[in-house]
Design a protein around this motif. Structure first.
Motif, short mmCIF file in Angstrom:
data_model
loop_
_atom_site.label_atom_id
_atom_site.label_comp_id
_atom_site.label_asym_id
_atom_site.label_seq_id
_atom_site.Cartn_x
_atom_site.Cartn_y
_atom_site.Cartn_z
N TYR A 2 7.40 -0.45 -6.30
CA TYR A 2 6.44 -0.79 -5.25
C TYR A 2 6.13 -2.26 -5.42
CZ TYR A 2 2.11 -1.48 -2.76
OH TYR A 2 1.15 -1.98 -1.91
N ALA A 3 6.24 -3.02 -4.34
CA ALA A 3 5.90 -4.44 -4.37
C ALA A 3 4.97 -4.73 -3.19
CB ALA A 3 7.15 -5.31 -4.29
N GLY A 4 3.74 -5.05 -3.50
CA GLY A 4 2.79 -5.33 -2.43
C GLY A 4 1.38 -5.47 -2.96
N ARG A 5 0.48 -5.75 -2.05
CA ARG A 5 -0.93 -5.88 -2.42
C ARG A 5 -1.50 -4.52 -2.78
NH1 ARG A 5 -3.96 -7.23 2.13
NH2 ARG A 5 -2.37 -6.18 3.30
N LEU A 6 -2.45 -4.52 -3.68
CA LEU A 6 -3.12 -3.28 -4.06
C LEU A 6 -4.42 -3.21 -3.26
CD1 LEU A 6 -2.46 -3.38 -7.91
CD2 LEU A 6 -1.03 -2.46 -6.08
N VAL A 7 -4.28 -2.70 -2.03
CA VAL A 7 -5.40 -2.61 -1.09
C VAL A 7 -5.41 -1.24 -0.43
CG1 VAL A 7 -5.48 -5.10 -0.61
CG2 VAL A 7 -4.00 -3.63 0.76
N LYS A 8 -6.52 -0.90 0.17
CA LYS A 8 -6.73 0.41 0.78
C LYS A 8 -5.64 0.77 1.79
CE LYS A 8 -9.96 2.94 3.65
NZ LYS A 8 -11.18 2.88 4.45
N GLU A 9 -5.24 -0.20 2.60
CA GLU A 9 -4.28 0.05 3.68
C GLU A 9 -2.93 0.54 3.17
OE1 GLU A 9 -7.39 -2.74 4.90
OE2 GLU A 9 -5.97 -2.85 3.25
N LYS A 10 -2.61 0.30 1.93
CA LYS A 10 -1.31 0.70 1.37
C LYS A 10 -1.27 2.16 0.94
CE LYS A 10 0.28 -3.50 1.74
NZ LYS A 10 1.44 -3.91 2.50
N ASN A 11 -2.43 2.81 0.87
CA ASN A 11 -2.53 4.24 0.52
C ASN A 11 -1.79 4.58 -0.78
OD1 ASN A 11 -3.33 6.87 0.66
ND2 ASN A 11 -2.10 7.41 2.44
N LEU A 12 -2.13 3.86 -1.82
CA LEU A 12 -1.48 4.06 -3.12
C LEU A 12 -1.68 5.46 -3.70
CD1 LEU A 12 -2.14 0.52 -4.54
CD2 LEU A 12 0.06 1.49 -3.88
N GLY A 39 -4.50 -7.07 -6.51
CA GLY A 39 -5.44 -6.96 -5.40
C GLY A 39 -6.73 -6.34 -5.86
N PRO A 40 -7.65 -6.17 -4.91
CA PRO A 40 -8.97 -5.68 -5.27
C PRO A 40 -9.00 -4.25 -5.80
CG PRO A 40 -8.75 -5.86 -2.88
CD PRO A 40 -7.54 -6.48 -3.49
N LEU A 41 -7.95 -3.48 -5.58
CA LEU A 41 -7.93 -2.09 -6.05
C LEU A 41 -7.05 -1.88 -7.28
CD1 LEU A 41 -7.88 -0.14 -2.66
CD2 LEU A 41 -9.82 -0.72 -4.11
N GLU A 42 -6.81 -2.94 -8.02
CA GLU A 42 -5.93 -2.84 -9.18
C GLU A 42 -6.45 -1.83 -10.21
OE1 GLU A 42 -3.45 -5.80 -12.15
OE2 GLU A 42 -4.60 -6.60 -10.48
N THR A 43 -7.71 -1.92 -10.54
CA THR A 43 -8.29 -0.98 -11.51
C THR A 43 -8.28 0.44 -10.95
OG1 THR A 43 -9.68 -2.71 -12.44
CG2 THR A 43 -10.34 -0.44 -12.88
N ILE A 58 4.37 5.48 -14.87
CA ILE A 58 4.03 4.43 -13.90
C ILE A 58 3.60 3.20 -14.68
CG2 ILE A 58 2.54 3.75 -11.99
CD1 ILE A 58 2.25 6.77 -11.33
N ARG A 59 4.24 2.07 -14.40
CA ARG A 59 3.93 0.81 -15.07
C ARG A 59 3.44 -0.22 -14.06
NH1 ARG A 59 3.78 3.71 -18.64
NH2 ARG A 59 5.16 3.88 -20.42
N PHE A 60 2.46 -0.98 -14.45
CA PHE A 60 1.89 -2.04 -13.61
C PHE A 60 2.31 -3.39 -14.17
CE2 PHE A 60 -0.59 1.60 -12.57
CZ PHE A 60 -0.96 1.43 -11.25
N ALA A 61 2.98 -4.18 -13.35
CA ALA A 61 3.48 -5.49 -13.78
C ALA A 61 2.58 -6.63 -13.33
CB ALA A 61 4.89 -5.72 -13.25
N GLY A 62 1.60 -6.34 -12.47
CA GLY A 62 0.79 -7.41 -11.92
C GLY A 62 1.58 -8.17 -10.86
N PHE A 63 1.08 -9.36 -10.50
CA PHE A 63 1.76 -10.16 -9.49
C PHE A 63 3.09 -10.66 -10.05
CE2 PHE A 63 2.85 -14.26 -7.63
CZ PHE A 63 2.93 -13.89 -6.28
N VAL A 64 4.14 -10.52 -9.25
CA VAL A 64 5.47 -11.00 -9.63
C VAL A 64 5.97 -11.87 -8.48
CG1 VAL A 64 7.83 -10.33 -10.18
CG2 VAL A 64 5.94 -8.93 -11.00
N GLU A 65 6.42 -13.06 -8.80
CA GLU A 65 6.97 -13.96 -7.78
C GLU A 65 8.14 -13.27 -7.07
OE1 GLU A 65 5.99 -16.89 -6.71
OE2 GLU A 65 4.41 -17.24 -8.20
#
Length: 70
Positions: A2-12, A39-43, A58-65
């Motif tokens: 998954y590559a994208g912002r961690l926001v509500k609209e993405k329905n993670l 993003g704001p919903l990372e936690t 599931i692994r979280f890499a944070g922001f990746v260029e």
């Protein structure tokens, strides 16, 4: 992946629930889900991943260029 912002609209939560279903399929190999983004919903996303029952895969890499995702 998954590559994208961690926001509500993405329905993670839906993504993590679907991944947990795939993971629980007996004939499936041991899949991993890599989450690239911030993003704001990372936690909250990390909590949802754990609560899905598949958090250990599931692994979280944070922001990746983008050029590093080749």
């Amino acid at each position: 992946l998954y590559a994208g912002r961690l926001v509500k609209e993405k329905n993670l939560p839906l993504l993590f629930q679907a991944f947990a279903r795939v993971r629980s399929t007996p004939s499936a190999p041991e899949p991993w889900l890599l989450v690239c983004g911030s993003g704001p919903l990372e936690t909250a996303a990390q909590t949802w991943a754990r609560e899905s029952g598949a958090g250990d895969r599931i692994r979280f890499a944070g922001f990746v260029e983008p050029d590093r995702m080749g």
